[in-house]
Write an enzyme that holds these catalytic residues in place. Structure first.
Site, PDB file in Angstrom:
ATOM      1  N   GLY A 155       0.838  -1.194   0.000  1.00 41.57           N
ATOM      2  CA  GLY A 155       0.000   0.000   0.000  1.00 41.57           C
ATOM      3  C   GLY A 155       0.870   1.238   0.000  1.00 41.57           C
ATOM      4  O   GLY A 155       2.096   1.163   0.034  1.00 41.57           O
ATOM      5  N   GLY A 157       0.794   5.881   0.847  1.00 44.27           N
ATOM      6  CA  GLY A 157       0.100   7.058   1.333  1.00 44.27           C
ATOM      7  C   GLY A 157      -0.593   6.889   2.668  1.00 44.27           C
ATOM      8  O   GLY A 157      -1.562   7.586   2.955  1.00 44.27           O
ATOM      9  N   SER A 158      -0.109   5.951   3.494  1.00 44.60           N
ATOM     10  CA  SER A 158      -0.687   5.676   4.818  1.00 44.60           C
ATOM     11  C   SER A 158      -2.100   5.118   4.756  1.00 44.60           C
ATOM     12  O   SER A 158      -2.807   5.093   5.767  1.00 44.60           O
ATOM     13  CB  SER A 158      -0.667   6.934   5.708  1.00 44.60           C
ATOM     14  OG  SER A 158       0.659   7.321   5.989  1.00 44.60           O
ATOM     15  N   GLY A 160      -4.920   2.700   5.142  1.00 45.75           N
ATOM     16  CA  GLY A 160      -5.102   1.496   5.949  1.00 45.75           C
ATOM     17  C   GLY A 160      -4.158   1.390   7.122  1.00 45.75           C
ATOM     18  O   GLY A 160      -4.154   0.367   7.824  1.00 45.75           O
ATOM     19  N   ARG A 280      11.108   5.200  -4.894  1.00 47.78           N
ATOM     20  CA  ARG A 280      10.697   6.191  -5.901  1.00 47.78           C
ATOM     21  C   ARG A 280      10.838   7.569  -5.273  1.00 47.78           C
ATOM     22  O   ARG A 280      11.152   7.704  -4.081  1.00 47.78           O
ATOM     23  CB  ARG A 280       9.264   5.953  -6.358  1.00 47.78           C
ATOM     24  CG  ARG A 280       8.282   5.507  -5.292  1.00 47.78           C
ATOM     25  CD  ARG A 280       7.659   6.628  -4.529  1.00 47.78           C
ATOM     26  NE  ARG A 280       6.729   6.192  -3.494  1.00 47.78           N
ATOM     27  CZ  ARG A 280       6.274   6.972  -2.536  1.00 47.78           C
ATOM     28  NH1 ARG A 280       6.695   8.212  -2.447  1.00 47.78           N
ATOM     29  NH2 ARG A 280       5.440   6.525  -1.623  1.00 47.78           N
TER      30      ARG A 280
END
Length: 404
Positions: A155, A157-158, A160, A280
């Protein structure tokens, strides 16, 4: 002579437009390949050539790039979007273009595999377990000891990610993740981690060069929504060196070191602990803050690497750059948002951006999607930058009315 093109596989709200603009400054024609060519709002105002293609289908992407080669000289291929970055690497290999190792990118994007590789290399990380169902999650949390962090093994962008201070909270969030509310990118595996407590830092790297280290604060728990970030972080020479040394150990352990990497840390009683390695370029306001602080445009330098040119990471100046995310404190309908011009007029403000317009539904997710805008400021001193940022943010106001 065919026009030189830069292929962008998908994009992001933050970095996508910056890649487009940087490509054009370098004399390249940017072309976006996307499963939804209207997905990114910068396509229309930037007038980017956008082609609809299934970006989860490597063969379809190869076919489209081969078709484009009949018209363009494809100088390079990349992706501003993490889920497509390994795919872009595979395309680079297929067309014999410079690019990252896709296998290294893929194993790094699996947080459990990443943890295993870092642990094997002796890199300091939180205690962790992986679990596939509720009983395993609860058992792992008990073994590690509360509080713990629960997050999807894959996942960004934080999304979950939650701090759980009790077994009841562990059970509640496990139900949320496994009960159909969370959208999984792969098989549903939950990473259960020790909560490493301490200041948050992020090392921004190009190749094997640590360009700089920033610091960030979050909103209130149990979620980890960025509120304010500053670059560079206020660190002693020893602290900077320790974070830089651990960062390079991460690159070696994960087979990285081509192009950009951003590595997140918590400074604990044990020193710097690696929270996550992102294979990235950092998203959000990071590239802009680095450019304001040091005069280094990481996106332009990344594109140079992509097209086989020599990059230049030399610092042109030294400033303190900070950003404040605009995060609502309630759900509802955005009734009004304003003050953009007043905030932008504050001396020292570099950028003010709203992501939403009035009448937009606000439903907080506890991740990067909660932010409705940002303000960036820069000056020669830390105190001055903070004062500028505060004045600008206080010029902005919005109201949210309850759902009916």
């Amino acid at each position: 002579m065919a026009r030189r093109a830069l292929i962008l596989v998908e994009g992001t709200r933050a970095n996508g437009p910056l890649y487009v603009k940087a490509a054009r400054r370098l004399g390249l024609h940017p072309i976006t390949l996307s499963a939804d060519a209207t997905r990114f709002d910068y396509h229309a105002p930037e007038r980017v050539e956008a082609i609809r293609v299934d970006t989860d289908n490597l063969d379809a992407l190869i076919h489209e790039c081969a078709r484009l080669r009949a018209t363009y000289d494809i100088a390079g291929i990349t992706s501003p979007w993490e889920p497509s970055y390994a795919t872009a690497g595979k395309l680079c290999r297929h067309f014999d273009l410079p690019g990252p190792n896709p296998a290294s990118i893929e194993q790094c994007c699996d947080k459990f595999t990443q943890r295993q590789l870092l642990a094997a290399a002796g890199v300091p990380i939180p205690a962790y377990r992986v679990a596939a169902h509720a009983r395993e999650v609860e058992s792992a949390a008990t073994e590690i000891g509360l509080p713990v962090i629960l997050k999807p093994a894959v996942g960004r962008g934080s999304s979950g990610v939650r701090l759980c201070r009790s077994i009841d909270e562990v059970a509640e969030h496990t139900t949320h993740l496994l009960g159909g509310k969370h959208i999984w990118q792969c098989s549903p595996n939950i990473l259960v981690e020790e909560f490493a407590q301490g200041p948050f830092y992020c090392a921004d790297i190009m190749g094997n060069d640590v360009v700089g280290i920033g610091a960030s604060d979050f909103g209130p728990p149990p979620h980890f929504v960025f509120r304010e970030s500053i670059f560079p972080a206020s660190l002693t020479d020893d602290e900077h060196e320790r974070i830089a040394d651990v960062s390079l150990s991460c690159l070696r352990a994960l087979g990285l070191g081509w192009g950009p990497t951003c590595i997140e840390f918590r400074w604990t009683k044990r020193g710097p602990i690696v929270i996550e390695v992102n294979p990235r370029l950092a998203g959000g306001t990071t590239p802009r803050r680095i450019q304001l602080a040091y005069g280094v445009d990481l996106i332009t330098e990344h594109i140079k690497l992509i097209i086989g040119e020599e990059w230049d990471l030399r610092r042109r100046h030294s400033q303190i750059a900070a950003a404040r995310c605009l995060v609502p404190d309630r759900d509802g309908i955005l009734d009004r948002i304003g003050g953009e011009a007043r905030a932008a007029a504050v001396p020292g403000v570099a950028e003010v951006k709203f992501y939403v317009e009035p009448n937009t539904p606000i439903i907080r997710q506890g991740d990067y999607r909660d932010s409705i805008g940002h303000v960036i400021a820069a000056s020669p001193s830390r105190a001055e930058t903070q004062a500028i940022l505060e004045r600008a943010v206080n010029s902005i106001s919005w109201s949210i009315k309850p759902f009916r």
